[in-house]
Design an enzyme around this catalytic site. Sequence first.
Site, short mmCIF file in Angstrom:
data_model
loop_
_atom_site.label_atom_id
_atom_site.label_comp_id
_atom_site.label_asym_id
_atom_site.label_seq_id
_atom_site.Cartn_x
_atom_site.Cartn_y
_atom_site.Cartn_z
N ASN A 1 -10.98 -2.86 -5.29
CA ASN A 1 -10.27 -1.74 -6.34
C ASN A 1 -11.13 -1.24 -7.50
O ASN A 1 -10.59 -0.55 -8.07
CB ASN A 1 -8.84 -2.39 -6.31
CG ASN A 1 -7.87 -2.22 -5.03
OD1 ASN A 1 -6.74 -2.79 -5.14
ND2 ASN A 1 -8.35 -1.06 -4.33
N GLU B 1 1.33 -13.39 12.15
CA GLU B 1 2.06 -12.25 12.91
C GLU B 1 1.76 -11.07 11.80
O GLU B 1 1.92 -11.14 10.54
CB GLU B 1 3.36 -12.33 13.17
CG GLU B 1 3.57 -13.35 14.08
CD GLU B 1 3.28 -13.32 15.49
OE1 GLU B 1 2.99 -12.16 15.98
OE2 GLU B 1 2.77 -14.43 16.09
N ASP C 1 0.76 -1.05 0.02
CA ASP C 1 0.16 0.04 0.11
C ASP C 1 0.76 1.27 0.03
O ASP C 1 2.13 1.22 0.69
CB ASP C 1 -0.97 -0.10 1.19
CG ASP C 1 -1.94 0.89 1.17
OD1 ASP C 1 -2.49 1.47 -0.19
OD2 ASP C 1 -2.74 1.23 2.04
N HIS D 1 2.01 3.16 -9.37
CA HIS D 1 1.94 1.85 -9.47
C HIS D 1 3.07 1.03 -10.33
O HIS D 1 3.67 0.01 -9.74
CB HIS D 1 0.56 1.38 -10.20
CG HIS D 1 -0.62 1.97 -9.16
ND1 HIS D 1 -0.66 1.68 -8.02
CD2 HIS D 1 -1.74 2.78 -9.64
CE1 HIS D 1 -1.86 2.16 -7.43
NE2 HIS D 1 -2.49 2.79 -8.60
C1 IPE Z 1 -5.23 -2.78 -0.17
O1 IPE Z 1 -4.87 -1.39 -0.27
C2 IPE Z 1 -5.43 -3.61 -1.72
C3 IPE Z 1 -4.14 -3.76 -2.25
C4 IPE Z 1 -2.92 -3.27 -1.71
C5 IPE Z 1 -4.23 -4.23 -3.43
P1 IPE Z 1 -6.21 -0.40 -0.41
O2 IPE Z 1 -5.46 1.00 -0.55
O3 IPE Z 1 -7.04 -0.66 -1.68
O4 IPE Z 1 -6.76 -0.42 0.84
P2 IPE Z 1 -8.00 0.45 1.48
O5 IPE Z 1 -8.98 1.09 0.57
O6 IPE Z 1 -6.95 1.71 2.10
O7 IPE Z 1 -8.56 -0.15 2.76
C1 IPE Z 2 -1.71 0.05 -3.39
O1 IPE Z 2 -1.44 1.43 -3.22
C2 IPE Z 2 -1.80 -0.54 -4.68
C3 IPE Z 2 -3.24 -0.93 -5.10
C4 IPE Z 2 -4.20 -0.84 -4.13
C5 IPE Z 2 -3.42 -1.34 -6.30
P1 IPE Z 2 -2.64 2.50 -3.30
O2 IPE Z 2 -3.00 2.70 -4.81
O3 IPE Z 2 -3.80 1.92 -2.49
O4 IPE Z 2 -1.97 3.83 -2.81
P2 IPE Z 2 -2.53 4.95 -1.60
O5 IPE Z 2 -3.14 3.94 -0.56
O6 IPE Z 2 -3.60 5.48 -2.56
O7 IPE Z 2 -1.20 5.55 -1.38
MG MG Z 3 -4.08 2.51 -0.56
#
Ligand code: IPE
Ligand code: IPE
Ligand code: MG
Length: 246
Positions: free
Chosen positions: A75, A210, A27, A44
């Site tokens: 997503n 964990e 994330d 990404h």
């Molecule tokens: C979790 O991240 C999904 C992935 C890393 C693929 P998100 O950014 O989508 O999660 P939320 O929305 O903060 O819970």
């Molecule tokens: C995680 O990074 C990747 C996916 C969920 C595909 P994010 O796109 O959720 O990045 P933030 O949380 O918006 O920074």
């Molecule tokens: Mg995210």
Amino acid sequence: MNDEVSTGGDDVSEITAVPYHLGIIMDGNGRWAQARGLPRIAGHQAGVDNIKRILEHCVRRGVKVLTVYAFSTENWKRPQEEVSGLMRLLGLTIQRQLKELNKNGVRILHSGRMEGINPHLQKQIRNALEVTKDNDRIVLNVAFNYGGRAEIIDAVRHMMQDRVEPDAVTEDLFSSYLYTGGIPDPDLIIRTGGEWRLSNFLIWQAAYAEYYTTPTYWPEFDEVELDKAFIEYNHRERRFGRVLQK
Ligand code: IPE
Ligand code: IPE
Ligand code: MG
């Protein structure tokens, strides 16, 4: 693969036990990009590039299964442009990296629903699984179009289609119907990007994992950060409900 890597001052000799199965919620790509004035998709791309670095360090440390959360069933709610960018990125990554991953003994698995993924990308995914199926250095399990609840529903549907008798339903049998059937449960789950939640990741399998979370955004999570997580893991006492004799 390079054997030596900077330890960042941490005592890596503390890493005596390494998780057999490591799960990572990757994330923070979007915020990483935003902080640099870049479009989210650039985050990404940097995130995808980082998988290679972390996978190589997992091999170095002896991890046998690495599951990375790449796209959740939730997503799809993102702007259409970001969703199609993420789909395109997976296709391109398979195209560019498959040969080298295969050469390095990486077995690729997919956890998630195929329905919803465009047929061409489905074909690329199936091909990556087929090409690497005999490799045994490390498993890279890509959770893509993955949701823990969807996985449980899919498992229940399959069990009903197989007409499994109620009395035959055990935890082991149920586990074997999950996308991860055959893979031991994760020992450690790392979440980058600062949140403290599972976001529907491996909710059944993580019952006794964990947890480790760090504010570092995924594209910047490097070998030193991973070793920090392993050191912390070595300080945990995994009791599984027992009282440990000292
Ligand atoms: C979790 O991240 C999904 C992935 C890393 C693929 P998100 O950014 O989508 O999660 P939320 O929305 O903060 O819970
Ligand atoms: C995680 O990074 C990747 C996916 C969920 C595909 P994010 O796109 O959720 O990045 P933030 O949380 O918006 O920074
Ligand atoms: Mg995210």
